[in-house]
Write an enzyme that holds these catalytic residues in place. Structure first.
Site, PDB file in Angstrom:
ATOM      1  N   GLU A  24       0.087  -0.812   5.917  1.00 39.34           N
ATOM      2  CA  GLU A  24       1.175  -0.218   6.707  1.00 39.34           C
ATOM      3  C   GLU A  24       0.977   1.280   6.852  1.00 39.34           C
ATOM      4  OE1 GLU A  24       4.875   1.493   8.075  1.00 39.34           O
ATOM      5  OE2 GLU A  24       3.851   1.985   6.225  1.00 39.34           O
ATOM      6  N   ARG A  34       6.453  11.265  17.936  1.00 40.89           N
ATOM      7  CA  ARG A  34       7.353  10.131  17.691  1.00 40.89           C
ATOM      8  C   ARG A  34       7.962   9.719  19.018  1.00 40.89           C
ATOM      9  NH1 ARG A  34       6.896   8.065  12.300  1.00 40.89           N
ATOM     10  NH2 ARG A  34       5.859   9.811  11.283  1.00 40.89           N
ATOM     11  N   ASP A  76       0.851  -1.197   0.000  1.00 41.67           N
ATOM     12  CA  ASP A  76       0.000   0.000   0.000  1.00 41.67           C
ATOM     13  C   ASP A  76       0.882   1.241   0.000  1.00 41.67           C
ATOM     14  OD1 ASP A  76       0.805  -0.517   2.728  1.00 41.67           O
ATOM     15  OD2 ASP A  76      -0.722   0.904   3.416  1.00 41.67           O
ATOM     16  N   ASP A  90      12.461  -1.331   4.125  1.00 43.08           N
ATOM     17  CA  ASP A  90      11.471  -0.238   4.124  1.00 43.08           C
ATOM     18  C   ASP A  90      12.077   0.988   4.817  1.00 43.08           C
ATOM     19  OD1 ASP A  90       9.020   0.940   3.613  1.00 43.08           O
ATOM     20  OD2 ASP A  90       8.062   0.146   5.417  1.00 43.08           O
ATOM     21  N   HIS A 105     -20.777  35.946  13.669  1.00 44.41           N
ATOM     22  CA  HIS A 105     -20.273  37.140  12.994  1.00 44.41           C
ATOM     23  C   HIS A 105     -19.095  37.658  13.824  1.00 44.41           C
ATOM     24  CE1 HIS A 105     -19.990  41.246  11.577  1.00 44.41           C
ATOM     25  NE2 HIS A 105     -20.835  40.971  10.586  1.00 44.41           N
ATOM     26  N   ASP A 162       8.786   3.568  -1.303  1.00 42.40           N
ATOM     27  CA  ASP A 162       8.039   3.190  -0.078  1.00 42.40           C
ATOM     28  C   ASP A 162       6.696   2.591  -0.445  1.00 42.40           C
ATOM     29  OD1 ASP A 162       7.047   3.015   2.490  1.00 42.40           O
ATOM     30  OD2 ASP A 162       6.773   5.160   2.742  1.00 42.40           O
ATOM     31  N   SER A 184       8.638   5.281  11.444  1.00 42.63           N
ATOM     32  CA  SER A 184       8.038   4.213  12.243  1.00 42.63           C
ATOM     33  C   SER A 184       7.527   3.088  11.347  1.00 42.63           C
ATOM     34  CB  SER A 184       6.848   4.754  13.045  1.00 42.63           C
ATOM     35  OG  SER A 184       7.210   5.912  13.768  1.00 42.63           O
TER      36      SER A 184
HETATM   37  N1  BES Z   1       8.765   3.086   5.382  1.00 45.53           N
HETATM   38  C1  BES Z   1       8.193   4.045   6.257  1.00 45.53           C
HETATM   39  C2  BES Z   1       8.958   4.204   7.546  1.00 45.53           C
HETATM   40  C3  BES Z   1      10.374   4.683   7.440  1.00 45.53           C
HETATM   41  C4  BES Z   1      10.818   5.478   6.401  1.00 45.53           C
HETATM   42  C5  BES Z   1      11.265   4.314   8.411  1.00 45.53           C
HETATM   43  C6  BES Z   1      12.145   5.890   6.335  1.00 45.53           C
HETATM   44  C7  BES Z   1      12.575   4.748   8.374  1.00 45.53           C
HETATM   45  C8  BES Z   1      13.019   5.521   7.310  1.00 45.53           C
HETATM   46  C9  BES Z   1       6.759   3.639   6.550  1.00 45.53           C
HETATM   47  O1  BES Z   1       6.069   3.252   5.389  1.00 45.53           O
HETATM   48  C10 BES Z   1       6.006   4.815   7.104  1.00 45.53           C
HETATM   49  O2  BES Z   1       5.840   5.771   6.398  1.00 45.53           O
HETATM   50  N2  BES Z   1       5.528   4.717   8.347  1.00 45.53           N
HETATM   51  C11 BES Z   1       4.689   5.722   8.909  1.00 45.53           C
HETATM   52  C12 BES Z   1       3.921   5.164  10.061  1.00 45.53           C
HETATM   53  C13 BES Z   1       2.526   4.728   9.738  1.00 45.53           C
HETATM   54  C14 BES Z   1       1.794   4.330  11.000  1.00 45.53           C
HETATM   55  C15 BES Z   1       1.738   5.741   8.965  1.00 45.53           C
HETATM   56  C16 BES Z   1       5.505   6.875   9.447  1.00 45.53           C
HETATM   57  O3  BES Z   1       6.654   6.698   9.841  1.00 45.53           O
HETATM   58  O4  BES Z   1       4.950   7.982   9.460  1.00 45.53           O
HETATM   59 MN    MN Z   2       7.156   1.990   4.210  1.00 43.37          MN
HETATM   60 MN    MN Z   3       5.414   5.144   4.338  1.00 41.03          MN
END
Ligand code: BES
Ligand code: MN
Ligand code: MN
Length: 456
Positions: free
Chosen positions: A152, A327, A88, A179, A212, A119, A398
């Site tokens: 994801e 985060r 996705d 990833d 208003h 990604d 994440s």
């Molecule tokens: N692949 C990313 C995470 C990532 C990118 C980790 C680059 C380290 C370096 C993953 O697809 C992603 O985007 N994760 C989301 C979390 C999710 C719950 C929406 C994020 O990190 O915002």
């Molecule tokens: Mn990813």
């Molecule tokens: Mn992502």
């Protein structure tokens, strides 16, 4: 070794063409409008696993988007690598900022440009092709299982239940994931940590209806102003987060660990130039690498309310909203952070407004070992293909399911990513280097080989 290079050389155009075919499927998990496309992408992954030689390939339905499973068991006494990835993608908007349409992939200057190219379709597909390579060249040294999900980008909410229900089928020795990023194409690295996430949406309500702004303005709380004031209070002059207890569970790194982390090649000048900012901004007392790697954050991801259409409208709105992501780092937990944020947000709201906090998805932070066979196998594989030993790094993003793999399956992960931070993931003009795509396909079989040999 030679058979790997030769197979890639002979098949790389087809590999790329197949990836481009998958990139044409707009598998946006967040938007229900694309539900059938997401399903179609799951079928695509299924068919490519079958074509590569996997058995028991299945599109497993969930209450959300499906998970694709497939395996090749060659001998139960051999180790089993469980590959995780996601098919996705994030929404492509704002569309007008793309130089070419997000789901019509093009190759430009050695880069594959499309939503999901890095990604994670491009990185996930490297694993399918590396598996195909090992199957067709009779060099698969161990067992492999694939678990490729379609949620994801929306928090993997159904994968947790699915792995709990499929523990037997998922028995293995290590989770292998591509990833994440490397530092640069000539500076390989492996992420040994990912941050967790607490995601909340807040709603601030003032008067019971839009008013208003002349008739009522100045006498009634404006929820946009109040929301901004409340948010401004969440950080002090040192950009330290002020939510009571926010840092209580954070495991501080030792000075030696911090020195280690800051030894990774990083140019603040290039960083600023790339982003076109005069200066960086963050928590006092920490470097940029620390701010994105080992420190927790509080970020607004969206804020809205009132009139945002063309021209002017003198309105004192009834409501204002914000989306906020925090985060997290070890040992913070998403439930606790969401709870203390909610309490704090409610407690600082003036009587003139009502507030509502809605938690969205979350995920726990992880650190992965560097003294394990799996890490060494990955490190050696990258050293062979890049000609340089990879540097252990902490990723700021994440992947919420990684913590659950450990909790539910007792399996550690190796984050052997091949993207670059500059690949514009989640942004317009996302791209993935052909170099990176092929380097991944070349490196993955060496991981299998090293891991199998070292497991003996
Ligand atoms: N692949 C990313 C995470 C990532 C990118 C980790 C680059 C380290 C370096 C993953 O697809 C992603 O985007 N994760 C989301 C979390 C999710 C719950 C929406 C994020 O990190 O915002
Ligand atoms: Mn990813
Ligand atoms: Mn992502």
């Amino acid at each position: 070794m030679e058979h790997i290079k030769q197979y890639i050389e002979e098949n790389k155009d087809r590999f790329l063409a197949e990836l481009m075919d998958m990139l044409r499927i707009p598998s946006v998990s967040a938007d229900s409008k694309y539900k059938e496309d997401v399903q179609r992408n799951a079928e695509f992954v299924k068919n490519s696993l079958i074509a590569a030689g996997a058995d028991k390939v299945e599109v497993c339905p969930t209450p959300g988007h499906p998970i694709v499973y497939g395996e090749k068991m060659i001998d139960p006494v051999l180790p089993t690598v469980v590959v995780y990835g996601h098919y996705d993608v994030q929404p492509a908007d704002p569309l007008e900022l793309w130089d070419s349409p997000p789901f019509e992939p093009v190759i430009k200057d050695g880069l594959i440009v499309a939503r999901g190219s890095c990604d994670d379709k491009g990185q996930m597909f490297m694993h399918v092709k590396a598996f195909e390579l090992m199957m067709k060249t009779n060099s698969l040294p161990c067992n492999v299982k694939f678990m490729i999900e379609g949620e994801e980008e929306v928090g993997s909410s159904n994968l947790g239940t699915w792995i709990r229900d499929n523990k037997d089928r998922l028995k293995g020795d290590i989770i292998l994931i591509s990833d994440t990023s490397i530092i640069a194409n000539d500076i390989p690295s492996i992420d040994v940590g990912l941050r967790g996430l607490s995601y909340v949406e807040v709603e601030v309500t003032g008067p019971n209806r839009d008013l208003h702004s002349g008739v009522y303005g100045g006498a009634v709380a404006n929820p946009i102003t109040i929301l901004c004031e409340m948010i401004a209070k969440m950080k002090d002059e040192n950009n330290h987060i002020t939510i009571p207890g926010f840092y209580d569970d954070v495991i501080a790194l030792t000075d030696a660990e911090r020195e280690d982390l800051n030894r990774a090649p990083f140019s603040l000048d290039n960083y600023k130039k790339d982003l076109n900012v005069e200066d960086v901004h963050g928590e006092k007392g920490y470097t940029t690498l620390e701010r994105t790697g080992i420190r927790p954050t509080f970020e607004l991801n969206g804020i809205w309310g009132g009139y945002i259409g063309e021209g002017a409208k003198t309105v004192l709105p009834s409501k204002a909203y914000a989306k906020i992501s925090m985060r997290l780092v070890p040992n913070q937990t998403t439930d606790k952070i969401t709870e203390i944020f909610t309490k704090h947000f409610e407690s600082i709201a003036p009587k003139s407004v009502k507030v509502k906090v809605t938690p969205h998805h979350g995920g726990e932070p992880v650190v992965t070992p560097t003294d394990s066979i799996a890490f060494k196998a990955a490190s050696m594989a990258m050293e062979t293909t890049f000609g340089k030993k990879p540097i252990p790094t902490r990723g700021g993003g994440s992947i919420p399911i990684v913590a659950l793999f450990e909790k539910e399956l007792g399996l550690k992960s190796v984050l052997m990513g091949f993207g670059l931070d500059s690949d514009l993931i989640h942004s317009p003009n996302e791209h993935y280097g052909i170099f990176n795509f092929l380097k991944g396909i070349e490196t993955i079989p060496l991981f299998y080989k090293n891991f199998t040999e070292m497991s003996k």
